[in-house]
Design a protein around this motif. Structure first.
Motif, PDB file in Angstrom:
ATOM      1  N   ILE A  32       0.871  -1.181   0.000  1.00  0.00           N
ATOM      2  CA  ILE A  32       0.000   0.000   0.000  1.00  0.00           C
ATOM      3  C   ILE A  32       0.903   1.224   0.000  1.00  0.00           C
ATOM      4  CG2 ILE A  32      -1.845   1.256   1.170  1.00  0.00           C
ATOM      5  CD1 ILE A  32      -2.336  -1.263   2.859  1.00  0.00           C
ATOM      6  N   THR A  33       0.601   2.177  -0.857  1.00  0.00           N
ATOM      7  CA  THR A  33       1.381   3.403  -0.893  1.00  0.00           C
ATOM      8  C   THR A  33       0.514   4.564  -1.365  1.00  0.00           C
ATOM      9  OG1 THR A  33       3.499   4.364  -1.577  1.00  0.00           O
ATOM     10  CG2 THR A  33       2.286   3.086  -3.232  1.00  0.00           C
ATOM     11  N   LYS A  34       1.083   5.736  -1.339  1.00  0.00           N
ATOM     12  CA  LYS A  34       0.375   6.931  -1.788  1.00  0.00           C
ATOM     13  C   LYS A  34       0.183   6.884  -3.297  1.00  0.00           C
ATOM     14  CE  LYS A  34       2.280   9.856   1.846  1.00  0.00           C
ATOM     15  NZ  LYS A  34       3.180  10.981   2.149  1.00  0.00           N
ATOM     16  N   LEU A  40      -5.027   5.944  -2.184  1.00  0.00           N
ATOM     17  CA  LEU A  40      -3.982   4.977  -1.878  1.00  0.00           C
ATOM     18  C   LEU A  40      -3.957   3.939  -2.989  1.00  0.00           C
ATOM     19  CD1 LEU A  40      -4.605   4.385   1.933  1.00  0.00           C
ATOM     20  CD2 LEU A  40      -3.096   6.054   0.832  1.00  0.00           C
ATOM     21  N   VAL A  89      -4.758  -0.269   7.470  1.00  0.00           N
ATOM     22  CA  VAL A  89      -4.272   0.915   6.760  1.00  0.00           C
ATOM     23  C   VAL A  89      -3.580   1.813   7.790  1.00  0.00           C
ATOM     24  CG1 VAL A  89      -4.876   2.865   5.297  1.00  0.00           C
ATOM     25  CG2 VAL A  89      -6.195   0.731   5.127  1.00  0.00           C
ATOM     26  N   LEU A  93      -1.015   6.886   6.038  1.00  0.00           N
ATOM     27  CA  LEU A  93      -1.707   6.698   4.763  1.00  0.00           C
ATOM     28  C   LEU A  93      -3.176   7.078   4.876  1.00  0.00           C
ATOM     29  CD1 LEU A  93      -0.052   3.394   3.478  1.00  0.00           C
ATOM     30  CD2 LEU A  93       0.372   5.743   2.713  1.00  0.00           C
ATOM     31  N   ALA A  97      -4.887  10.122   2.507  1.00  0.00           N
ATOM     32  CA  ALA A  97      -6.065   9.918   1.659  1.00  0.00           C
ATOM     33  C   ALA A  97      -7.352  10.448   2.289  1.00  0.00           C
ATOM     34  CB  ALA A  97      -6.221   8.431   1.340  1.00  0.00           C
ATOM     35  N   GLU A 113      -7.252   0.909  -5.946  1.00  0.00           N
ATOM     36  CA  GLU A 113      -7.145   2.216  -5.298  1.00  0.00           C
ATOM     37  C   GLU A 113      -8.163   2.301  -4.170  1.00  0.00           C
ATOM     38  OE1 GLU A 113      -5.479   4.782  -9.102  1.00  0.00           O
ATOM     39  OE2 GLU A 113      -7.485   5.230  -8.346  1.00  0.00           O
TER      40      GLU A 113
END
Length: 143
Positions: A32-34, A40, A89, A93, A97, A113
């Motif tokens: 999981i990342t930006k 996300l 999560v 993060l 988001a 996403e």
């Protein structure tokens, strides 16, 4: 391939239940990342490795490439979904988001996403008209 839109909620422990249709592809592990537009990105681990290999080809002299990689990798975390298909999560993060409770989880071809539900609805409403107008320019030969 990931397709569709789903509306799960974050629970009190900041866990999100992945859509059943996505679980098999993400069961072995995910990153999981930006993402862009304050969402996300969730990548199957193997797909994230492929993206990483592509990014390694970028010249270290490119400021844009360095900036992109720093944000992408510094915000990344790896997860393995639990038996119920839940992932946690992390707080940074969630803040990035704007995730509080209601989420939109969308299939985006090779990744998933995660959006704040209201932010997704707003984004989608703003993009639908231009989507129809741009389809021929983005994908030549596709009507």
């Amino acid at each position: 391939m990931f397709l569709g839109t789903y509306a799960p909620r974050l629970d009190d422990k900041s866990r999100l239940v992945l859509p059943a249709r996505f679980r098999e592809q993400l069961a072995a592990g995910l990153v999981i990342t930006k993402g862009q537009e304050r969402c996300l990105c969730v990548w199957p681990e193997a797909e994230f490795r492929a993206v990483t290999e592509q990014l390694r080809q970028a010249p270290v002299t490119s400021k844009a490439a360095r900036d992109y990689m720093r944000v992408l990798f510094a915000g990344a975390t790896d997860e393995v979904p639990d038996k119920q298909g839940r992932i946690t999560v992390p707080q940074p993060l969630r803040e990035y988001a704007g995730l509080t409770r209601d989420c939109a989880v969308i299939g985006a071809n090779n990744r998933v996403e995660i959006w704040d539900a209201a932010a997704w609805e707003s984004y989608l409403a703003a993009q639908e008209e231009s989507f129809a107008a741009l389809s021929q320019e983005v994908l030549p030969g596709i009507v």
